[in-house]
Design an enzyme around this catalytic site. Structure first.
Site, PDB file in Angstrom:
ATOM      1  N   HIS A  18      34.789  31.683 -19.251  1.00 16.14           N
ATOM      2  CA  HIS A  18      34.141  31.370 -20.530  1.00 16.14           C
ATOM      3  C   HIS A  18      35.191  31.180 -21.623  1.00 16.14           C
ATOM      4  CE1 HIS A  18      30.936  34.037 -18.552  1.00 16.14           C
ATOM      5  NE2 HIS A  18      30.705  32.788 -18.249  1.00 16.14           N
ATOM      6  N   ASP A 115      28.725  30.498 -26.466  1.00 13.69           N
ATOM      7  CA  ASP A 115      28.741  29.966 -25.106  1.00 13.69           C
ATOM      8  C   ASP A 115      27.471  30.379 -24.377  1.00 13.69           C
ATOM      9  OD1 ASP A 115      29.019  32.459 -23.944  1.00 13.69           O
ATOM     10  OD2 ASP A 115      31.126  32.230 -23.461  1.00 13.69           O
TER      11      ASP A 115
END
Ligand code: UDP
Ligand code: UDP
Length: 478
Positions: A18, A115
């Site tokens: 991520h 995200d």
């Protein structure tokens, strides 16, 4: 700091897979679009690789990086709690800390990008009246499946993996039941409910950014925008802004590995790696070792101890054979293959390896960052998916894009045996000499990705659209 500039905060949930694309997005906004960017990193125990990319000497210079330690959630989970549930709980529990970090900033961010686990942070954007976007660090196909899963949940009885027919998503390539993402494997698990909720919450944001580009997934992107049925769940604009992939930096001192690659013929080495956390069963590690050896093709293999042992990196010193071969590899493997290949414990600088002219194929777990890194270096893949959405990625890369090969059995399901690995590796590496098919295709895909990112390209323009949308919202024009 220039307070006239638009200030965007991007939040990365824990994990290198991520953090990497979030930093890349931040860097693009700062360098190409004149945006002031703060990256908020929710940290757990940072791996050495994460610590390295966040270190002031290596982190992108234009980004303001704020680390927020996650809240201890050990009292809320147990040994069976799956990763999607864990990350969702962690982001929910850490929300007050992230809120405090934002609220304490002298120049508060104008907009928030989170995200794919960040939908938990929606209330912060609402409270501070920030335009808000979700950044899905994967494909458009993944976005389609995730948002449409709320409908599949009502339509389909029984487990998805047991379905006889492919799962239909309006306007998109159907998903084969064996390819569903991990949280869809067990409908009674909490992570399935969390996953469906994520899909529902995407549409509460002002837009969905995706690490893909128009020419890579034209049909799916069109369906996300225009298909009437899919629109009832997606609801908001989608912005393909990729491929965001790590640039290769010149290194002052060559590692032993790169020096070895320098001495190998061009395109002759297969790079074998399963991402930042991929491990396999002991039997599979053993078969892979035999398969590589029997194929007699050159390789670099980033090895992790099998699942059954401890992933603490001690395996090269503990329980090794007389030639240093770890106990879970075939006896004297390192001696027999020392001219053929390199076995590296745990970690290599992947972009440097993929960028090296001697590397011809990447046997990969198909994490989306790895897939994009392979494509951006024009290296075709052997798809060896293990978990998360990797089976979906493998099918996209193999069947749709034609930039990967794969074994006939699904590695996540069964052990792939040495004979099959041997045959596949040999086929793939020798086929190179004929210079056909997937080798050429991956170079075309690379070029289309480069075009998308260049000034005036589709992904460049798409990110401009995000910024325009954000400015319109701040001026209350929307
Ligand atoms: N990576 C690396 N060296 C390694 C293994 C991984 O540099 O030995 C990097 C890789 O370049 C990629 C990231 O770690 O940027 C892994 O992300 P991906 O999405 O491929 O997989 P994940 O680790 O999230 O499963
Ligand atoms: N192959 C494979 N798995 C795949 C696709 C292909 O092992 O998923 C093998 C196939 O048996 C053949 C070689 O790879 O020996 C090339 O296959 P194909 O003709 O599909 O590749 P292209 O012409 O696109 O490179």
């Amino acid at each position: 700091m220039d307070t006239e500039k638009l200030h965007v905060a991007i939040v990365a949930s824990p994990g290198l897979g991520h953090l990497t694309p979030v930093l890349l997005l931040g860097n693009r906004l700062a360098t190409h679009h004149n945006i002031h960017v703060t990256v908020i990193v929710v940290t757990t125990q940072l791996s050495p690789a994460e610590s390295k990319i966040l270190h002031p000497s290596t982190a992108p210079k234009l980004l303001n990086i704020v680390q927020v330690p996650h809240v201890d959630i050990s009292g809320l989970i147990d040994a069976n709690t799956k990763v999607v549930t864990q990350l969702s709980i962690m982001m929910r529990e850490t929300r007050p800390r992230i809120r405090s970090a934002i609220s304490a900033m002298n120049h508060r961010p104008d907009a928030l990008i989170v995200d794919l686990f960040g939908s938990e942070l929606f209330p912060i954007a609402e409270e501070f009246c920030m335009p808000r976007y979700i950044f899905v660090t994967s494909t458009a196909w993944f976005v389609a499946l995730t948002t449409y899963c709320q409908v599949l949940d009502k339509e389909i009885q029984g487990e998805y993996v047991d379905q006889k027919e492919p799962l239909k998503i309006p306007g998109c390539r159907p998903v084969h039941p064996k390819d569903v993402v991990d949280p869809m494997l067990d409908r009674s698990d909490q992570q399935y409910r969390e996953y469906i909720r994520h899909g529902v919450e995407y549409s509460m944001f002002d837009g969905i950014l995706m690490n893909t580009w128009e020419d890579l997934e034209p049909t799916t992107i069109q369906a996300l925008r225009n298909d009437e049925i899919l629109q009832t769940v997606v609801k908001v604009p989608v912005y393909p802004i990729g491929p965001l992939s790590t640039p290769v930096k010149p290194v002052s001192q060559k590692s032993e590995l790169i020096e070895w690659l320098d001495t190998q013929p061009s395109d002759s080495v297969m790079y074998v790696s399963f991402g930042s956390g991929g491990t396999m069963a002991a039997e599979q590690v053993n078969e892979l070792a035999w398969g590589l050896e029997l194929s007699q093709q050159r390789f670099i293999w980033v090895v992790r101890p099998p699942m059954e042992s401890h992933a603490d990196g001690t395996f090269f010193t503990a329980g090794n054979g007389p030639d240093g071969t770890p106990a879970y590899l075939p006896e004297r493997f390192l001696t027999r293959t020392h001219k053929l290949g390199k076995v590296v414990p745990l970690w290599v600088p992947q972009m440097e390896i993929l960028n090296h002219p001697s590397v011809g194929v990447f046997l990969s777990h198909c994490g989306w960052n790895s897939a994009l890194e392979s494509i951006s270096n024009g290296v075709p893949m052997v798809a060896w998916p293990l978990y998360a959405e990797q089976r979906l990625n493998a099918t996209l890369l193999t069947e749709d894009l034609g930039v990967a090969w794969r074994p006939t059995v699904l590695p996540a399901k069964k052990v792939v045996e040495r004979e099959e690995i041997e045959k596949m590796v040999r086929n793939v590496m020798q086929y190179r000499e004929e210079g056909k098919g997937r080798w050429e295709r991956v170079k075309e895909v690379k070029c289309s990705g480069d075009r998308a990112l260049s000034k005036g390209g589709s992904s460049y323009n798409s990110l401009c659209e995000v910024i325009k949308d954000c400015e319109r919202r701040l001026k209350k024009l929307i």
